[in-house]
Design a protein around this motif. Structure first.
Motif, PDB file in Angstrom:
ATOM      1  N   PHE A 127       8.180   1.638 -52.857  1.00  0.00           N
ATOM      2  CA  PHE A 127       8.991   1.598 -51.630  1.00  0.00           C
ATOM      3  C   PHE A 127       8.070   1.305 -50.445  1.00  0.00           C
ATOM      4  CE2 PHE A 127       8.192   5.974 -53.076  1.00  0.00           C
ATOM      5  CZ  PHE A 127       7.358   6.431 -52.077  1.00  0.00           C
ATOM      6  N   GLY A 128       8.675   0.992 -49.317  1.00  0.00           N
ATOM      7  CA  GLY A 128       7.875   0.607 -48.152  1.00  0.00           C
ATOM      8  C   GLY A 128       8.458   1.164 -46.871  1.00  0.00           C
ATOM      9  N   TYR A 129       8.168   0.440 -45.798  1.00  0.00           N
ATOM     10  CA  TYR A 129       8.573   0.915 -44.483  1.00  0.00           C
ATOM     11  C   TYR A 129      10.070   1.172 -44.372  1.00  0.00           C
ATOM     12  CZ  TYR A 129      10.261   0.618 -39.784  1.00  0.00           C
ATOM     13  OH  TYR A 129      10.958   0.868 -38.647  1.00  0.00           O
ATOM     14  N   SER A 130      10.892   0.233 -44.870  1.00  0.00           N
ATOM     15  CA  SER A 130      12.329   0.358 -44.600  1.00  0.00           C
ATOM     16  C   SER A 130      12.909   1.626 -45.219  1.00  0.00           C
ATOM     17  CB  SER A 130      13.086  -0.892 -45.073  1.00  0.00           C
ATOM     18  OG  SER A 130      12.847  -1.089 -46.429  1.00  0.00           O
ATOM     19  N   GLN A 131      12.395   2.031 -46.379  1.00  0.00           N
ATOM     20  CA  GLN A 131      12.878   3.291 -46.974  1.00  0.00           C
ATOM     21  C   GLN A 131      12.276   4.500 -46.244  1.00  0.00           C
ATOM     22  OE1 GLN A 131      11.580   0.787 -48.869  1.00  0.00           O
ATOM     23  NE2 GLN A 131      13.160   0.210 -50.333  1.00  0.00           N
ATOM     24  N   LEU A 132      10.967   4.429 -45.975  1.00  0.00           N
ATOM     25  CA  LEU A 132      10.301   5.595 -45.367  1.00  0.00           C
ATOM     26  C   LEU A 132      10.809   5.881 -43.959  1.00  0.00           C
ATOM     27  CD1 LEU A 132       6.675   5.104 -46.701  1.00  0.00           C
ATOM     28  CD2 LEU A 132       8.304   6.913 -47.285  1.00  0.00           C
ATOM     29  N   ALA A 133      11.268   4.830 -43.266  1.00  0.00           N
ATOM     30  CA  ALA A 133      11.794   5.028 -41.913  1.00  0.00           C
ATOM     31  C   ALA A 133      13.047   5.894 -41.938  1.00  0.00           C
ATOM     32  CB  ALA A 133      12.103   3.668 -41.279  1.00  0.00           C
ATOM     33  N   LYS A 134      13.739   5.930 -43.086  1.00  0.00           N
ATOM     34  CA  LYS A 134      15.004   6.687 -43.187  1.00  0.00           C
ATOM     35  C   LYS A 134      14.788   8.114 -43.670  1.00  0.00           C
ATOM     36  CE  LYS A 134      17.625   2.528 -44.258  1.00  0.00           C
ATOM     37  NZ  LYS A 134      17.686   1.662 -45.433  1.00  0.00           N
ATOM     38  N   VAL A 135      13.543   8.457 -43.982  1.00  0.00           N
ATOM     39  CA  VAL A 135      13.248   9.805 -44.495  1.00  0.00           C
ATOM     40  C   VAL A 135      12.609  10.609 -43.377  1.00  0.00           C
ATOM     41  CG1 VAL A 135      11.960  11.092 -46.263  1.00  0.00           C
ATOM     42  CG2 VAL A 135      12.864   8.816 -46.781  1.00  0.00           C
ATOM     43  N   SER A 136      13.004  11.872 -43.235  1.00  0.00           N
ATOM     44  CA  SER A 136      12.335  12.684 -42.211  1.00  0.00           C
ATOM     45  C   SER A 136      11.806  13.969 -42.827  1.00  0.00           C
ATOM     46  CB  SER A 136      13.277  12.974 -41.048  1.00  0.00           C
ATOM     47  OG  SER A 136      14.476  13.485 -41.557  1.00  0.00           O
ATOM     48  N   GLY A 137      10.941  14.637 -42.076  1.00  0.00           N
ATOM     49  CA  GLY A 137      10.416  15.940 -42.492  1.00  0.00           C
ATOM     50  C   GLY A 137       9.058  15.888 -43.165  1.00  0.00           C
ATOM     51  N   TYR A 138       8.568  14.680 -43.481  1.00  0.00           N
ATOM     52  CA  TYR A 138       7.229  14.626 -44.100  1.00  0.00           C
ATOM     53  C   TYR A 138       6.172  14.465 -43.017  1.00  0.00           C
ATOM     54  CZ  TYR A 138       7.793   9.493 -43.737  1.00  0.00           C
ATOM     55  OH  TYR A 138       7.998   8.209 -43.283  1.00  0.00           O
ATOM     56  N   ARG A 139       4.986  14.986 -43.313  1.00  0.00           N
ATOM     57  CA  ARG A 139       3.917  14.969 -42.324  1.00  0.00           C
ATOM     58  C   ARG A 139       2.856  13.919 -42.630  1.00  0.00           C
ATOM     59  NH1 ARG A 139       2.835  15.131 -37.441  1.00  0.00           N
ATOM     60  NH2 ARG A 139       1.257  16.526 -36.618  1.00  0.00           N
ATOM     61  N   PHE A 140       2.695  13.591 -43.936  1.00  0.00           N
ATOM     62  CA  PHE A 140       1.568  12.741 -44.336  1.00  0.00           C
ATOM     63  C   PHE A 140       2.024  11.567 -45.199  1.00  0.00           C
ATOM     64  CE2 PHE A 140       0.232  17.262 -44.537  1.00  0.00           C
ATOM     65  CZ  PHE A 140      -0.679  17.290 -43.491  1.00  0.00           C
ATOM     66  N   ILE A 141       1.159  10.546 -45.186  1.00  0.00           N
ATOM     67  CA  ILE A 141       1.293   9.439 -46.129  1.00  0.00           C
ATOM     68  C   ILE A 141      -0.109   9.165 -46.672  1.00  0.00           C
ATOM     69  CG2 ILE A 141       1.004   7.655 -44.326  1.00  0.00           C
ATOM     70  CD1 ILE A 141       3.063   5.962 -45.848  1.00  0.00           C
ATOM     71  N   GLU A 142      -0.191   8.809 -47.964  1.00  0.00           N
ATOM     72  CA  GLU A 142      -1.502   8.515 -48.549  1.00  0.00           C
ATOM     73  C   GLU A 142      -1.921   7.094 -48.182  1.00  0.00           C
ATOM     74  OE1 GLU A 142      -1.509  11.382 -52.528  1.00  0.00           O
ATOM     75  OE2 GLU A 142      -1.134   9.236 -52.769  1.00  0.00           O
TER      76      GLU A 142
END
Ligand SMILES: [Zn+2]
Ligand SMILES: [Zn+2]
Length: 315
Positions: A127-142
């Protein structure tokens, strides 16, 4: 963030597997490896398993941060989210939709008292930006994952994870970047294996404890590295200044030709735009009011090793 002379950098790896999931060494063997290789803390993040070591060998181990790689899939797409500092085992979400699976896993980690990290987005190009933009509550990305199939750097058609990170930051997501091992193989070493010692963070705290590490991580008082180390780091509205610690950065088998011009520091802003580049061990950037955020990446052009600071937000 300003380097405080009373506090120290502590090195840790946050993504590790053992025989409690698909790693090839026992939890105590793994913990001993990290301790004897100079790590101050470690999160053993087995797949859907909360590995807790409780015996009398604690002096042989680094400080252990409880964690789990909450592992699920949406159809064939892997959805892996690390939970740091969780109080209990987190059950993975089962959903055929990537955004739902990511969101539910993040939510379950937060409900278990943990900090959530989105793992290796480019593993199987999940997955990429378009999916991650819709998710909230996470603090980090590897931004860096040492697993040989993680594709952290992207390819000719697909963005690197640091590009995805910049897209998220540009749209106002306050996400921090991690470098981790995702180690599985402790007995054989090779480019097609997931060996320990590839990616880590250096956290700045006064005293090493589980809570101080988790708090400093959450606040972004750390940098991520694959082999470049910092002495001093100043991040404020007037200036961003970095000083590379050359002696710590030198490889054990490296001769004294680690010339300072090998280091290239890029100051990066909105949309991943490179605002300023400097060569050498010290570098500085004066932020402008127009900068939404600034983060720095250092490349050792000779070895390919890198360092990522956390973003500094101007507002
Ligand atoms: Zn994974
Ligand atoms: Zn993993």
């Amino acid at each position: 963030m300003v380097t405080d002379l009373t506090s120290k950098w502590y090195k840790g790896n946050l993504h590790t597997h053992t025989t409690n999931s698909d790693g090839d060494a026992s939890p105590s063997h793994v913990a001993e490896w990290y301790r004897s290789n100079g790590y101050d803390f470690l999160c053993i993040s087995d797949h859907n398993h909360l590995t807790i070591l409780n015996d009398s060998n604690q002096k042989k181990w680094p400080l252990l941060i409880p964690g789990e790689e909450v592992t699920s899939a949406a159809g064939k797409t892997p959805v892996h989210v690390n939970g740091y500092g969780i109080n209990e085992l987190v059950k993975p979400s089962v959903s055929n939709d990537v955004v739902t699976a990511l969101s539910e896993n993040v939510q379950r980690i937060v409900s278990a008292g943990g900090l959530a990290s989105i793992n290796h987005p480019n593993y199987k190009w999940a997955f990429g930006y378009s999916q991650l933009a819709k998710v909230s509550g996470y603090r980090f990305i590897e931004v860096y994952n040492g697993h040989h199939l993680s594709n952290s750097e992207g390819d000719l058609e697909r963005p690197s994870v640091s590009n995805i990170w910049d897209q998220l930051l540009t749209r106002g997501k306050k996400i921090l970047g991690l470098a981790v091992d995702d180690s599985h193989n402790y007995h054989e070493i090779g480019p097609d294996l997931s060996n320990p010692g590839r990616g880590w963070i250096q956290v700045q705290v006064n005293q090493l404890s589980k809570n101080s590490i988790l708090q400093a991580m959450s606040q972004g008082n750390y940098y991520a590295s694959t082999g470049v180390e910092l002495g001093e780091l100043v991040l404020n509205k007037k200036q961003i200044r970095l000083e590379i610690d050359e002696s710590a950065t030198k490889q054990p088998n490296e001769k004294r030709d680690n010339h300072q011009s090998n280091f290239i520091t890029s100051f990066i802003g909105v949309n991943g735009t490179v605002l300023h580049v400097e060569k050498g061990v010290s570098s500085k950037y004066i932020p402008s009011k127009k900068d939404l955020y600034i983060r720095c990446e250092i490349l050792n052009s000779k070895t390919g090793q890198k360092l990522w600071t956390q973003p500094f937000w101007m507002e």
